[in-house]
Design an enzyme around this catalytic site. Structure first.
Site, mmCIF file in Angstrom:
data_model
loop_
_atom_site.group_PDB
_atom_site.id
_atom_site.type_symbol
_atom_site.label_atom_id
_atom_site.label_comp_id
_atom_site.label_asym_id
_atom_site.label_seq_id
_atom_site.Cartn_x
_atom_site.Cartn_y
_atom_site.Cartn_z
ATOM 1 N N ASP A 1 -7.230 -1.562 -4.023
ATOM 2 C CA ASP A 1 -8.184 -1.257 -2.962
ATOM 3 C C ASP A 1 -9.215 -0.239 -3.444
ATOM 4 O O ASP A 1 -10.407 -0.357 -3.132
ATOM 5 C CB ASP A 1 -7.469 -0.698 -1.738
ATOM 6 C CG ASP A 1 -6.465 -1.665 -1.134
ATOM 7 O OD1 ASP A 1 -6.643 -2.887 -1.287
ATOM 8 O OD2 ASP A 1 -5.499 -1.187 -0.509
ATOM 9 N N ASP B 1 0.855 -1.183 0.000
ATOM 10 C CA ASP B 1 0.000 0.000 0.000
ATOM 11 C C ASP B 1 0.890 1.231 0.000
ATOM 12 O O ASP B 1 1.953 1.239 0.624
ATOM 13 C CB ASP B 1 -0.907 0.009 1.241
ATOM 14 C CG ASP B 1 -1.936 -1.099 1.225
ATOM 15 O OD1 ASP B 1 -2.418 -1.452 0.134
ATOM 16 O OD2 ASP B 1 -2.272 -1.611 2.309
#
Length: 176
Positions: free
Chosen positions: A145, A123
């Protein structure tokens, strides 16, 4: 039971593939080219809000839930869900839920690739509110995401507001 058109199914699968490619490309770009060496890069500071690039590894799923479960189990679960979504996609007749499912599948499989390669999901987008070191930070996320989130929001929108075909929504379920 209705069957999706071949064009809808194909286009949603292509969308899923594009999400996977874009997700992996952005992760590579940030991990290898931009964040070498690792650091926090302020991208968009606006008053008391902002957006940073960071390096974060998530061993769980959304919001780090199920952390420590293991990449193989989480990957197997994501693949099983993606197969179920593909089956559902084959029954959808409207574009909005079809493309939403394509976004979710692409995002899920993009993160599966990370889990199988690295043991965790990479991320790098860090959104925050507040100007002090105690600022509130949204959990770091990535393009996969974002695709999953947009897909779920589109499915919810379709279920709540797109009633067609005598009380049924475009996914073929009874409208609320």
């Amino acid at each position: 039971m209705r069957i999706a058109s071949a064009a809808l199914f194909r286009n949603a699968v292509i969308l899923a593939g594009l999400i996977i490619v874009a997700d992996q490309f952005t992760k590579w770009l940030v991990m290898v080219e931009i964040m070498n060496p690792p650091r926090v890069i302020e991208v968009l500071p606006i008053g008391n809000m902002g957006l940073n690039l960071v390096m974060a590894w998530n061993t769980g799923v959304s919001f780090s839930m199920l952390r420590g479960t293991g990449p193989w189990l989480l990957s197997g679960l994501a693949i099983a869900v993606s197969i179920g979504l593909l089956v559902w996609l084959g029954r959808l007749t409207a574009r909005l839920p079809g493309y939403a499912v394509g976004l979710i599948i692409g995002g899920a499989l993009g993160n599966v690739i990370d889990r199988l390669r690295f043991g965790a999901v990479f991320d790098f987008i860090d959104f925050y509110v507040g100007a002090s070191p105690d600022s509130w930070h949204w959990p770091a996320f990535n393009l996969a995401d974002s695709a999953i989130t947009v897909g779920v929001v589109l499915l919810l929108f379709d279920a709540l507001f797109q009633s067609t075909d005598k009380g049924k929504n475009s996914a073929g379920s009874e409208a609320p």
